[in-house]
Design an enzyme around this catalytic site. Structure first.
Site, PDB file in Angstrom:
ATOM      1  CB  ALA A   1      83.961  38.621  31.962  1.00 42.36           C
TER       2      ALA A   1
ATOM      3  NE  ARG B   1      86.965  52.834  29.477  1.00 43.30           N
ATOM      4  CZ  ARG B   1      86.553  51.635  29.829  1.00 43.30           C
ATOM      5  NH1 ARG B   1      85.255  51.328  29.779  1.00 43.30           N
ATOM      6  NH2 ARG B   1      87.400  50.708  30.224  1.00 43.30           N
TER       7      ARG B   1
ATOM      8  CD  GLU C   1      76.521  35.336  24.851  1.00 41.26           C
ATOM      9  OE1 GLU C   1      77.743  35.578  24.783  1.00 41.26           O
ATOM     10  OE2 GLU C   1      76.058  34.248  25.276  1.00 41.26           O
TER      11      GLU C   1
ATOM     12  CB  CYS D   1      81.658  34.126  40.029  1.00 41.09           C
ATOM     13  SG  CYS D   1      83.008  33.908  38.858  1.00 41.09           S
TER      14      CYS D   1
ATOM     15  CB  VAL E   1      79.478  33.202  14.955  1.00 37.74           C
ATOM     16  CG1 VAL E   1      80.460  33.112  13.796  1.00 37.74           C
ATOM     17  CG2 VAL E   1      79.222  34.663  15.341  1.00 37.74           C
TER      18      VAL E   1
END
Lengths: 445, 445
Positions: free
Chosen positions: A12, A23, A34, A44, A81
């Site tokens: 998140a 943006r 990831e 959740c 990583v």
């Protein structure tokens, strides 16, 4: 060429940061690495996917790497990583499937590696049938185990939010459950007498509670067969380890970033770490707690999203600040809702406050309306200043959003008398004319 | 001997004042005169009693005169106060059944006469089958009419809260309904585009809407048979007049009490009127509006109870203050919830504010949870200061207590940016990770 932004962790916080940075400044190069196979998912939701209320585990994914690519954000899943060179502003990353390693330069590094389930050094913890719940892969594995192995007896280790939500999820599959908790109560953010209502609901739903007891060993050969707890043996075809999470700070430490007093990464209100051009947000990071005035570590999806958004705006040259937290949580436990915001009485005392409390029971709707349910409410305030320090609510309806009024009052730094003056909504199907919050606030001496 | 307290009107404000005065000073003599046959009832429950959701109309009564007597409060029902002599500190009261009149002295006089339904000068308004809804007797009469006359076609005149709740109540008895509203929309506290969602729900539930139309005459001989609206005739076996209420100030004016700009009784924050030893509270009285900073007349049970409590404490020698209102309301309209707090865009403009607004649609729960419903939200704020002026929410769940967060922010006098920082509760069954309030606040330019 725009600056190179590298984000480690596509949960998140990381993906909020990526989206907001994009943006804010279209010229940025934004790359996300990831470790797991998924980015941008609502973790959740896993208990409800396992319960079967959500059709597919993957339904909790908000956006896929392909969708981020359209926004010119490169999100690489299955990438780990390995090392960070702070001076050279580079890192080494390995594609897990191929083992191929690459060196990547960064102008700004974003640490959003989140948290990882605590793994106590228990014999048998690696047995098939023993699960933690953190990633999409974890949720898929639990769901597959339930479908293929048809477990009938389960043990949940840990009485926090995930443990309780998983109790509801597994019970829906007809699994007879024992919940083992080291502390004398479930949900540590509640005071004991409030947690007692949750414990009563668990027992009423058929969950056997083993409070103040510790798991000694998990037993089985090819798969888990039983759990030894306080000298007795509990047969189990499935075990959920939900004893909490810790911030995943290994890479942060490798980058030379300072950890705060909680053990999570210290950040300022712009989400900057102690190292220039290195940022952090989400379950990995601390947040300023508005009630204590000190850094706290309360890993929640709401905070991860907000911190990520602030971080992203600042990456794009903005001047956004994260306003801090008051520690608002709500959890559904079978047919009960339990919520808290701010400090419990126990926690407030531990923080050094001179504490007063007031408790009440009041209806969720007008007393004459069918379906009205009692709501238990407890307010905690400082004896000297009468400042509200926290609130707790437990009941069968009307708890989850009612706690937000207390959260808002905590943000405002109100005295308890100010709560009593609130012009709260009233209609017989939704509230009594004296809302439970007003009832309790009016009783404060 | 303690002071003689005489309270005129045994509704929420009067009986709250009586009960709190008694608890504050046991020496007071407290007498209540109530015109109707009941004291201390939750009038907001009547639509649900008429609907049949509540078994008996009388179930909405909180406490009876006999119960108040045990608390040493004499509550006389069926007693009408005729005149007040402010200089002599006396009044004349008539027992309605016997016609017997008595003169009564008072040391303190409490005016809690409430409001009365507006009665437009319409031909046929007194026909059997035409009802207003204010007292227990009104509710009983409507329920009896439905049971005995079995109406199949009804007209509701007025699209405010009571009109809409009565639409749901009558529809539950299979009555085909037309709702007539003089204004171009229902629920005047909502802006038109928010009220449109309520209108859509009414039409979906089979209610015929006649907006911007006026009733011309009610037709019938022994009982109502039809309603003439804008030149057309609507057959009706039952008509509900719900065109609003006005404060019942006749006695207050007889006592020489000053009325405020709204036409209701002006009071200070202790609930004192302009006349020494004369107090007022509830639907009869104004309240300080925290958003406009001016007196407002928003007759609601919540305010009546709070003002009554403040008044009662002060009668007993206390120094309580009523903190003011922000005008929070919620109404259930069939399967829809509509709520507002503070000022609508239209109202804010009329009050002279330079207004900005932001609107959004967001989920009531996490997007992947079954049963999630869209919530429409609109926030109104001042262009120059960015102070929040009001909020509106419409949706099928999660509206009623969510508005309380906006109400609390209005009490705190926050800027819209502060709303965006709120640490609100989140769990997939109860809210999305970005609560609708945060979504809207984040969009504010």
């Amino acid at each position: 060429m725009g600056k190179n932004i590298v984000i480690i962790g596509g949960g998140a916080a990381g993906m909020s940061a990526a989206a907001k940075a994009r943006r804010t400044d279209p010229s940025l190069n934004i790359v996300v690495y990831e470790r797991s196979g998924y980015v941008s998912y609502g973790a959740c939701g896993f208990p409800y996917a396992i319960k079967g209320e959500i059709a597919q585990v993957e339904d909790v994914v908000v956006r896929t790497p392909a969708q981020f690519a359209k926004q010119n954000i490169q999100a690489h899943v299955g990438h780990e990583v390995l090392t960070i060179d702070r001076a050279a502003q580079t890192l080494r990353v390995r594609e897990r499937a191929s083992g191929a390693e690459t060196e990547v330069g960064w102008d700004a590094l974003v640490l959003t590696t989140g948290g990882a389930p605590t793994r106590p050094p228990l014999q048998g913890i690696d047995l098939p049938g023993v699960f933690a719940l953190r990633t999409v892969e974890d949720a898929l594995a639990i769901r597959t185990w339930i479908e293929q192995e048809r477990p009938t007896r389960g043990v949940i280790i840990g009485g926090g939010y995930i443990g309780l939500e998983m109790a509801e999820a597994l019970a829906a599959h007809g699994i007879a459950l024992t919940l083992v908790e080291r502390l004398p109560q479930v949900i540590p953010s509640l005071d004991p007498e409030m947690a007692a209502h949750v414990q009563a609901e668990l027992e009423q739903q058929g969950v056997t509670l083993r409070l103040e007891q510790a798991v000694e060993v998990l037993v089985g050969s090819e798969r888990v067969r039983e759990v030894q707890v306080a000298g007795t043996s509990i047969p189990a075809d499935i075990v959920i380890m939900a004893v909490g999470i810790r911030p995943s700070v290994t890479l942060a430490q490798a980058a030379g970033v300072t950890l705060g007093p909680t053990g999570a990464v210290a950040v300022d209100d712009h989400q900057r770490t102690s190292v220039p051009n290195v940022w952090a947000a989400g379950d990995l990071a601390e947040a300023h707690h508005l009630v204590t005035g000190r850094p706290a570590w309360v890993p929640l999806g709401t905070t991860a999203n907000k911190q990520g958004r602030v971080l992203g705006e600042n990456l794009g040259g903005g001047d956004a600040r994260f306003g801090g937290i008051v520690g608002t949580v709500v959890v559904k436990v079978f047919d009960l809702e339990a919520a808290s915001s701010g400090l419990s009485e126990q926690r407030a005392q531990a923080e050094g406050f001179e504490v007063k409390t007031v408790s009440a029971t009041a209806g969720s709707r007008a007393h004459y309306m069918p379906g009205h349910q009692p709501i238990q409410i407890k307010l905690v305030y400082e004896a000297t200043t009468r400042r509200l320090l926290g609130g707790q609510l437990v009941g069968r309806e009307g708890v989850s959003k009612r706690i937000d009024t207390i959260a808002t009052a905590l943000h405002a730094g109100w005295r308890i008398e100010q709560l009593a003056e609130l012009d709260l909504s009233y209609a017989p199907p939704f509230a009594p004319v004296w809302d439970p919050i007003l009832v309790a606030a009016n009783l404060a001496k």
